[in-house]
Design an enzyme around this catalytic site. Sequence first.
Site, PDB file in Angstrom:
ATOM      1  N   ASP A 192      13.351   7.684   8.490  1.00  0.00           N
ATOM      2  CA  ASP A 192      12.440   7.933   9.602  1.00  0.00           C
ATOM      3  C   ASP A 192      12.557   6.844  10.656  1.00  0.00           C
ATOM      4  O   ASP A 192      11.945   6.948  11.719  1.00  0.00           O
ATOM      5  CB  ASP A 192      11.001   8.003   9.075  1.00  0.00           C
ATOM      6  CG  ASP A 192       9.990   8.376  10.141  1.00  0.00           C
ATOM      7  OD1 ASP A 192      10.262   9.339  10.894  1.00  0.00           O
ATOM      8  OD2 ASP A 192       8.942   7.719  10.248  1.00  0.00           O
ATOM      9  N   ARG A 209      11.342   0.099   8.404  1.00  0.00           N
ATOM     10  CA  ARG A 209      11.956  -0.356   9.645  1.00  0.00           C
ATOM     11  C   ARG A 209      13.471  -0.143   9.548  1.00  0.00           C
ATOM     12  O   ARG A 209      14.076  -0.336   8.497  1.00  0.00           O
ATOM     13  CB  ARG A 209      11.644  -1.835   9.922  1.00  0.00           C
ATOM     14  CG  ARG A 209      10.239  -2.095  10.465  1.00  0.00           C
ATOM     15  CD  ARG A 209      10.046  -1.461  11.836  1.00  0.00           C
ATOM     16  NE  ARG A 209       8.748  -1.728  12.429  1.00  0.00           N
ATOM     17  CZ  ARG A 209       7.674  -0.960  12.288  1.00  0.00           C
ATOM     18  NH1 ARG A 209       7.750   0.122  11.526  1.00  0.00           N
ATOM     19  NH2 ARG A 209       6.543  -1.259  12.886  1.00  0.00           N
ATOM     20  N   HIS A 266      10.811   8.564  13.635  1.00  0.00           N
ATOM     21  CA  HIS A 266       9.731   7.589  13.435  1.00  0.00           C
ATOM     22  C   HIS A 266       8.358   8.265  13.520  1.00  0.00           C
ATOM     23  O   HIS A 266       7.486   7.841  14.282  1.00  0.00           O
ATOM     24  CB  HIS A 266       9.837   6.445  14.450  1.00  0.00           C
ATOM     25  CG  HIS A 266       9.202   5.176  13.936  1.00  0.00           C
ATOM     26  ND1 HIS A 266       9.713   3.921  14.213  1.00  0.00           N
ATOM     27  CD2 HIS A 266       8.106   4.950  13.170  1.00  0.00           C
ATOM     28  CE1 HIS A 266       8.956   2.985  13.657  1.00  0.00           C
ATOM     29  NE2 HIS A 266       7.972   3.595  13.014  1.00  0.00           N
ATOM     30  N   ILE A 267       8.184   9.300  12.711  1.00  0.00           N
ATOM     31  CA  ILE A 267       6.932  10.059  12.717  1.00  0.00           C
ATOM     32  C   ILE A 267       6.091   9.792  11.474  1.00  0.00           C
ATOM     33  O   ILE A 267       5.145  10.535  11.185  1.00  0.00           O
ATOM     34  CB  ILE A 267       7.210  11.573  12.838  1.00  0.00           C
ATOM     35  CG1 ILE A 267       8.084  12.070  11.680  1.00  0.00           C
ATOM     36  CG2 ILE A 267       7.848  11.900  14.187  1.00  0.00           C
ATOM     37  CD1 ILE A 267       8.189  13.591  11.596  1.00  0.00           C
ATOM     38  N   ARG A 317       0.819  -1.215   0.000  1.00  0.00           N
ATOM     39  CA  ARG A 317       0.000   0.000   0.000  1.00  0.00           C
ATOM     40  C   ARG A 317       0.854   1.266   0.000  1.00  0.00           C
ATOM     41  O   ARG A 317       0.612   2.200  -0.754  1.00  0.00           O
ATOM     42  CB  ARG A 317      -0.918   0.006   1.224  1.00  0.00           C
ATOM     43  CG  ARG A 317      -2.043  -1.015   1.200  1.00  0.00           C
ATOM     44  CD  ARG A 317      -2.904  -0.846   2.438  1.00  0.00           C
ATOM     45  NE  ARG A 317      -4.009  -1.785   2.479  1.00  0.00           N
ATOM     46  CZ  ARG A 317      -3.941  -2.997   3.019  1.00  0.00           C
ATOM     47  NH1 ARG A 317      -2.794  -3.396   3.561  1.00  0.00           N
ATOM     48  NH2 ARG A 317      -4.983  -3.806   3.035  1.00  0.00           N
ATOM     49  N   ALA A 336       3.700   7.853  10.659  1.00  0.00           N
ATOM     50  CA  ALA A 336       2.248   7.749  10.836  1.00  0.00           C
ATOM     51  C   ALA A 336       1.685   8.854  11.714  1.00  0.00           C
ATOM     52  O   ALA A 336       0.503   8.832  12.057  1.00  0.00           O
ATOM     53  CB  ALA A 336       1.905   6.391  11.447  1.00  0.00           C
ATOM     54  N   ASP A 338       9.806  -6.581  -5.806  1.00  0.00           N
ATOM     55  CA  ASP A 338       8.952  -7.179  -4.775  1.00  0.00           C
ATOM     56  C   ASP A 338       8.645  -8.611  -5.177  1.00  0.00           C
ATOM     57  O   ASP A 338       7.791  -8.857  -6.027  1.00  0.00           O
ATOM     58  CB  ASP A 338       7.652  -6.385  -4.612  1.00  0.00           C
ATOM     59  CG  ASP A 338       6.906  -6.760  -3.337  1.00  0.00           C
ATOM     60  OD1 ASP A 338       6.954  -7.949  -2.955  1.00  0.00           O
ATOM     61  OD2 ASP A 338       6.289  -5.869  -2.726  1.00  0.00           O
ATOM     62  N   GLU A 340      15.898   2.875  18.557  1.00  0.00           N
ATOM     63  CA  GLU A 340      14.960   3.981  18.670  1.00  0.00           C
ATOM     64  C   GLU A 340      14.525   4.166  20.123  1.00  0.00           C
ATOM     65  O   GLU A 340      14.281   3.167  20.805  1.00  0.00           O
ATOM     66  CB  GLU A 340      13.730   3.742  17.778  1.00  0.00           C
ATOM     67  CG  GLU A 340      14.063   3.749  16.296  1.00  0.00           C
ATOM     68  CD  GLU A 340      12.850   3.524  15.402  1.00  0.00           C
ATOM     69  OE1 GLU A 340      12.939   3.831  14.200  1.00  0.00           O
ATOM     70  OE2 GLU A 340      11.815   3.027  15.902  1.00  0.00           O
TER      71      GLU A 340
END
Length: 311
Positions: free
Chosen positions: A253, A229, A277-278, A146, A280, A167, A258
């Site tokens: 990110d 990740r 890690h922002i 997605r 979302a 992929d 972390e």
Amino acid sequence: MNQIKPTIYLKEPIHEEAVNYLNEHAVVVDDFNNTAIQGIVTRGEIVDKPLMLRLPNLKVIGKHGVGYDNIDIQSAHELGICVVFTPGCNTEAVAELAVTHILSVYRRIIPAYDEVRSGKNEEIAPAHFIGREVYGKTVGLVGIGRIGRRIGDILRSAFKVTLIGYDPFVSDETFDQLGIYRCTDLLAMCSVSDIVNISIPFSKDTENLINADVLASFKKDAILVNSSRGNIVNEKDLYDALRSHRLYGAGMDVFAEEPIPGDNPLLLLPNFVATPHIGASTDEAMLKMGMTVVQDVLRVVNGASAMFPVK
């Protein structure tokens, strides 16, 4: 007669509306010592087998997000505990951040801002901030789930890029339908890409996927963006490639450790952009993820089938 509310664990912050909904329908606790817990809502907290065994009434673990590597899925299934997640809820947010990273790296936004803020800027349009345009570039998508697809859609619509992808889990037919040229070899794809974007789950198969050998295959002056990740990219190898100017730049990110330590050497590089890690972290995504996960957790503890189970 009032129905007894289930006990649900929640400690990490989620959207206020989702918290309010959960409080209406459950007893919310933030201590794992409560053995009445029937459901857990987690963002990044580790949920391993020893914890599951401590909670004899646990029926469901809800992951607020799409990456569930902080949950021992195999043990949960063995113990008959359902795991749910929130697919699609953060797609737009993460995709927009990835595009932001691409633009920030190409236009040297961070070092330019630092120079202006420090008062060291002495001329307009200084030559050392000449950047690059995204328009017409070739973008290699590692992963066309997605988020990868949405990143491709934004870049193709806005910047008329050529999309190629790697992929192994996606069919030729899907590549054709998406209008993305398929590469069956990762190194071959990287060797012709101006921009390489990582949008894949973390697993033992993807750990250190982007290493020195892969980075050596990149076009000179290519850039790398990772919002999936941290452990997928070998940070030492990336540092070496950026420091030697083998790559034009990179934006990440996510990191192996972390929150990212302040002494991470990548942070010293002017051609590197970091965010904590922002991906979302938009109000819209937080609302969708929060409501989706609490409603699915409550659905399972009340005896209904999960809408979004991890299989």
